[in-house]
Design a protein around this motif. Structure first.
Motif, PDB file in Angstrom:
ATOM      1  N   LEU A  58     -11.239   9.356  -4.189  1.00  0.00           N
ATOM      2  CA  LEU A  58     -10.395   8.156  -4.289  1.00  0.00           C
ATOM      3  C   LEU A  58      -9.020   8.497  -4.854  1.00  0.00           C
ATOM      4  O   LEU A  58      -8.018   7.868  -4.485  1.00  0.00           O
ATOM      5  CB  LEU A  58     -11.076   7.106  -5.173  1.00  0.00           C
ATOM      6  N   MET A  59      -8.961   9.482  -5.726  1.00  0.00           N
ATOM      7  CA  MET A  59      -7.692   9.867  -6.350  1.00  0.00           C
ATOM      8  C   MET A  59      -6.662  10.266  -5.298  1.00  0.00           C
ATOM      9  O   MET A  59      -5.528   9.774  -5.290  1.00  0.00           O
ATOM     10  CB  MET A  59      -7.922  11.019  -7.338  1.00  0.00           C
ATOM     11  N   ILE A  60      -7.054  11.150  -4.378  1.00  0.00           N
ATOM     12  CA  ILE A  60      -6.082  11.593  -3.372  1.00  0.00           C
ATOM     13  C   ILE A  60      -5.976  10.602  -2.212  1.00  0.00           C
ATOM     14  O   ILE A  60      -4.912  10.469  -1.599  1.00  0.00           O
ATOM     15  CB  ILE A  60      -6.407  13.007  -2.848  1.00  0.00           C
ATOM     16  N   THR A  61      -7.066   9.892  -1.917  1.00  0.00           N
ATOM     17  CA  THR A  61      -7.032   8.928  -0.809  1.00  0.00           C
ATOM     18  C   THR A  61      -6.095   7.775  -1.114  1.00  0.00           C
ATOM     19  O   THR A  61      -5.224   7.421  -0.309  1.00  0.00           O
ATOM     20  CB  THR A  61      -8.440   8.390  -0.518  1.00  0.00           C
ATOM     21  N   ILE A  62      -6.264   7.163  -2.285  1.00  0.00           N
ATOM     22  CA  ILE A  62      -5.430   6.014  -2.649  1.00  0.00           C
ATOM     23  C   ILE A  62      -3.991   6.446  -2.882  1.00  0.00           C
ATOM     24  O   ILE A  62      -3.044   5.766  -2.455  1.00  0.00           O
ATOM     25  CB  ILE A  62      -6.008   5.318  -3.894  1.00  0.00           C
ATOM     26  N   THR A  63      -3.797   7.587  -3.551  1.00  0.00           N
ATOM     27  CA  THR A  63      -2.438   8.082  -3.774  1.00  0.00           C
ATOM     28  C   THR A  63      -1.739   8.362  -2.449  1.00  0.00           C
ATOM     29  O   THR A  63      -0.571   7.998  -2.252  1.00  0.00           O
ATOM     30  CB  THR A  63      -2.458   9.357  -4.629  1.00  0.00           C
ATOM     31  N   GLY A  64      -2.435   9.005  -1.534  1.00  0.00           N
ATOM     32  CA  GLY A  64      -1.854   9.296  -0.231  1.00  0.00           C
ATOM     33  C   GLY A  64      -1.524   8.025   0.540  1.00  0.00           C
ATOM     34  O   GLY A  64      -0.476   7.937   1.197  1.00  0.00           O
ATOM     35  N   LEU A  65      -2.403   7.021   0.456  1.00  0.00           N
ATOM     36  CA  LEU A  65      -2.165   5.766   1.177  1.00  0.00           C
ATOM     37  C   LEU A  65      -0.986   5.001   0.570  1.00  0.00           C
ATOM     38  O   LEU A  65      -0.176   4.425   1.304  1.00  0.00           O
ATOM     39  CB  LEU A  65      -3.425   4.908   1.160  1.00  0.00           C
ATOM     40  N   VAL A  66      -0.903   4.980  -0.758  1.00  0.00           N
ATOM     41  CA  VAL A  66       0.238   4.309  -1.409  1.00  0.00           C
ATOM     42  C   VAL A  66       1.539   4.999  -1.012  1.00  0.00           C
ATOM     43  O   VAL A  66       2.550   4.333  -0.723  1.00  0.00           O
ATOM     44  CB  VAL A  66       0.057   4.324  -2.946  1.00  0.00           C
ATOM     45  N   LEU A  67       1.526   6.316  -1.000  1.00  0.00           N
ATOM     46  CA  LEU A  67       2.716   7.071  -0.584  1.00  0.00           C
ATOM     47  C   LEU A  67       3.082   6.730   0.863  1.00  0.00           C
ATOM     48  O   LEU A  67       4.263   6.558   1.190  1.00  0.00           O
ATOM     49  CB  LEU A  67       2.446   8.564  -0.728  1.00  0.00           C
ATOM     50  N   ALA A  68       2.069   6.620   1.721  1.00  0.00           N
ATOM     51  CA  ALA A  68       2.320   6.279   3.129  1.00  0.00           C
ATOM     52  C   ALA A  68       2.932   4.888   3.262  1.00  0.00           C
ATOM     53  O   ALA A  68       3.845   4.676   4.069  1.00  0.00           O
ATOM     54  CB  ALA A  68       1.014   6.357   3.919  1.00  0.00           C
ATOM     55  N   ILE A  69       2.463   3.944   2.458  1.00  0.00           N
ATOM     56  CA  ILE A  69       2.998   2.579   2.499  1.00  0.00           C
ATOM     57  C   ILE A  69       4.446   2.563   2.022  1.00  0.00           C
ATOM     58  O   ILE A  69       5.319   1.935   2.648  1.00  0.00           O
ATOM     59  CB  ILE A  69       2.131   1.639   1.642  1.00  0.00           C
ATOM     60  N   LEU A  70       4.705   3.247   0.909  1.00  0.00           N
ATOM     61  CA  LEU A  70       6.054   3.249   0.334  1.00  0.00           C
ATOM     62  C   LEU A  70       7.076   3.926   1.250  1.00  0.00           C
ATOM     63  O   LEU A  70       8.268   3.595   1.206  1.00  0.00           O
ATOM     64  CB  LEU A  70       6.034   3.955  -1.025  1.00  0.00           C
ATOM     65  N   VAL A  71       6.618   4.862   2.076  1.00  0.00           N
ATOM     66  CA  VAL A  71       7.530   5.550   2.991  1.00  0.00           C
ATOM     67  C   VAL A  71       7.553   4.881   4.371  1.00  0.00           C
ATOM     68  O   VAL A  71       8.620   4.609   4.925  1.00  0.00           O
ATOM     69  CB  VAL A  71       7.132   7.037   3.130  1.00  0.00           C
ATOM     70  N   GLY A  72       6.374   4.616   4.914  1.00  0.00           N
ATOM     71  CA  GLY A  72       6.289   4.155   6.287  1.00  0.00           C
ATOM     72  C   GLY A  72       6.813   2.757   6.533  1.00  0.00           C
ATOM     73  O   GLY A  72       7.556   2.520   7.498  1.00  0.00           O
ATOM     74  N   ILE A  73       6.456   1.803   5.657  1.00  0.00           N
ATOM     75  CA  ILE A  73       6.854   0.411   5.899  1.00  0.00           C
ATOM     76  C   ILE A  73       8.369   0.223   5.793  1.00  0.00           C
ATOM     77  O   ILE A  73       8.974  -0.394   6.680  1.00  0.00           O
ATOM     78  CB  ILE A  73       6.085  -0.534   4.953  1.00  0.00           C
ATOM     79  N   PRO A  74       9.047   0.708   4.743  1.00  0.00           N
ATOM     80  CA  PRO A  74      10.520   0.572   4.716  1.00  0.00           C
ATOM     81  C   PRO A  74      11.209   1.220   5.915  1.00  0.00           C
ATOM     82  O   PRO A  74      12.181   0.675   6.438  1.00  0.00           O
ATOM     83  CB  PRO A  74      10.908   1.259   3.403  1.00  0.00           C
ATOM     84  N   ILE A  75      10.712   2.382   6.347  1.00  0.00           N
ATOM     85  CA  ILE A  75      11.303   3.031   7.519  1.00  0.00           C
ATOM     86  C   ILE A  75      11.109   2.161   8.759  1.00  0.00           C
ATOM     87  O   ILE A  75      12.025   1.998   9.588  1.00  0.00           O
ATOM     88  CB  ILE A  75      10.685   4.428   7.731  1.00  0.00           C
ATOM     89  N   GLY A  76       9.916   1.564   8.901  1.00  0.00           N
ATOM     90  CA  GLY A  76       9.658   0.691  10.034  1.00  0.00           C
ATOM     91  C   GLY A  76      10.550  -0.529  10.047  1.00  0.00           C
ATOM     92  O   GLY A  76      11.080  -0.929  11.091  1.00  0.00           O
TER      93      GLY A  76
END
Length: 318
Positions: free
Chosen positions: A99-117
C-alpha cells in the motif's frame, strides 16, 4: 441508492467464487510437487509422502476444493508451509509495504496527470498539448517491467543516485526509506499518470465546449474559476471511474514492480509462493487481491452515483 449498493455487493459473490475456482485449478497445474519443493530433492519417498499427506494433497481434487472453500467461508485461508504460518496473517504483514508504494504512486499520478490533462484541454492544438499527449501515449504503451529496468539502469547503475534493493531502514533516517521508494513509485505512477492525462483532456474538452461554460465566460467570471470549479467538476465522473481502475491496476502492477526492486510486499510474496509451490499462499494472495479489486470498483460505483445523481444503476439515466 441503498438497494443498488446491496445488489452490487451481492454480485461480487459469484465473481469471487469464480476467482477461487480458477486459482485453485491453476495452482494445481503448476509443474512440480509441492512436497518435493518443500523438502528438497534428496528427501526420502516416505518423507515426501508424509508431507503430501500433511498438506492434504493425497485427497481427491474435489475434496481439496470443497475443504478450501469451506475454510475460506470460515475465514481460514489455509496454512503456508514455506512460511510456517497461517496465510492471512502473512498477507496482512506484507500489505502495508504494498500500500505504501501503491498509494504514493497513485497520488503522484493524480498530481501530475490531471493538471496536465486539464491544461492540454485548455490549450488544445498547441505545442503544449501535442508534446504532453505524445508523452502520455508513450507512457500508456510502456511495459511496466521494461520501465522498471530502465529506471534501475539509469538512476542506480549509471548515475548511482538512488538505491534499488529493498525498502530501506527507518532507523537510518527518513531519507533512507524515501530514497528506496522513489524508483518503485515512479514506475507505478507512469502508466496511471499518462492515463489520467488522456482521460482528463478528453472529458475536459466536452465540458469547456459546453454552452454553460460559454455563458459563464460571457459573464466575466475568472477563467481559472470557470475551468476548475465548473468545467472540471462536470468532467469528474469519467476520471473517478478511471481512478478506481487504476488503483486496482496499480495494486496488481505492484507484483512486477516489487519483484524488480526487491520490495517486500505482496508482489514478492506471491512470486516466492509460486517458486515454492505454496498452493495455499498463492490462492490467498490472489483471492485477497480480487477482494480489493471488487471492493474498489464498488466504492467507485458509489462515488459515481454521488457526484453524478443523473446516473441510476437500476435502470439507466433518470
Amino acid at each position: 441508492m441503498a438497494k443498488t449498493i446491496i445488489r452490487r455487493a451481492l454480485q461480487t459473490i459469484p465473481v469471487l467464487l469464480v476467482v477461487v475456482t480458477f486459482t485453485f485449478v491453476l495452482t494445481r497445474m503448476i509443474p512440480g510437487d509441492p512436497a518435493v519443493t518443500m523438502l528438497g530433492p534428496q528427501a526420502s519417498p516416505d518423507a515426501i509422502e508424509t508431507m503430501r499427506e500433511k498438506m492434504g494433497l493425497n485427497e481427491p481434487m474435489l475434496q481439496q476444493y470443497a475443504s478450501y472453500v469451506l475454510g475460506v467461508l470460515q475465514g481460514d485461508f489455509g496454512y503456508s508451509y514455506s512460511y510456517n504460518g497461517a496465510v492471512m496473517p502473512i498477507i496482512l504483514s506484507r500489505l502495508p509495504s504494498t500500500l505504501m508504494i501503491t498509494i504514493t504512486g497513485l497520488v503522484l499520478a493524480i498530481l501530475v496527470g490531471i493538471p496536465i490533462g486539464v491544461e492540454s484541454a485548455v490549450k488544445q492544438n498547441t505545442a503544449f498539448d501535442y508534446i504532453f499527449m505524445v508523452l502520455a501515449l508513450v507512457g500508456v504503451s510502456m511495459p511496466i517491467f521494461w520501465l522498471g529496468l530502465m529506471l534501475v539502469l539509469t538512476f542506480s547503475v549509471n548515475l548511482g543516485w538512488l538505491p534499488v534493493m529493498g525498502m530501506g531502514n527507518a532507523a537510518k533516517g527518513a531519507w533512507d526509506v524515501v530514497s528506496h521508494m522513489i524508483l518503485p513509485c515512479l514506475c507505478l505512477a507512469t502508466i496511471p499518470a499518462a492515463t489520467f492525462a488522456r482521460i482528463t483532456r478528453s472529458s475536459m474538452l466536452e465540458s469547456i465546449n459546453a454552452d454553460y461554460v460559454k455563458a459563464l465566460r460571457s459573464r466575466g467570471i475568472k477563467e481559472s474559476v470557470v475551468i476548475w470549479k465548473h468545467a472540471f467538476k462536470n468532467a469528474l465522473p469519467p476520471i473517478v471511474t478511471v481512478l478506481g481502475i487504476q488503483l486496482a491496476g496499480a495494486f496488481a502492477g505492484a507484483i512486477l514492480t516489487e519483484t524488480i526492486f526487491s520490495w517486500p510486499g505482496l508482489g514478492t510474496l506471491i512470486v516466492n509462493a509460486v517458486n515454492g509451490r505454496d498452493y495455499a499462499l498463492i490462492q490467498g494472495v490472489v483471492l485477497f487481491s480480487a477482494v480489493v479489486f471488487v471492493f474498489v470498483n464498488l466504492v467507485v460505483d458509489i462515488v459515481y452515483m454521488i457526484i453524478n445523481p443523473k446516473v441510476s444503476y437500476e435502470g439507466g439515466a433518470r
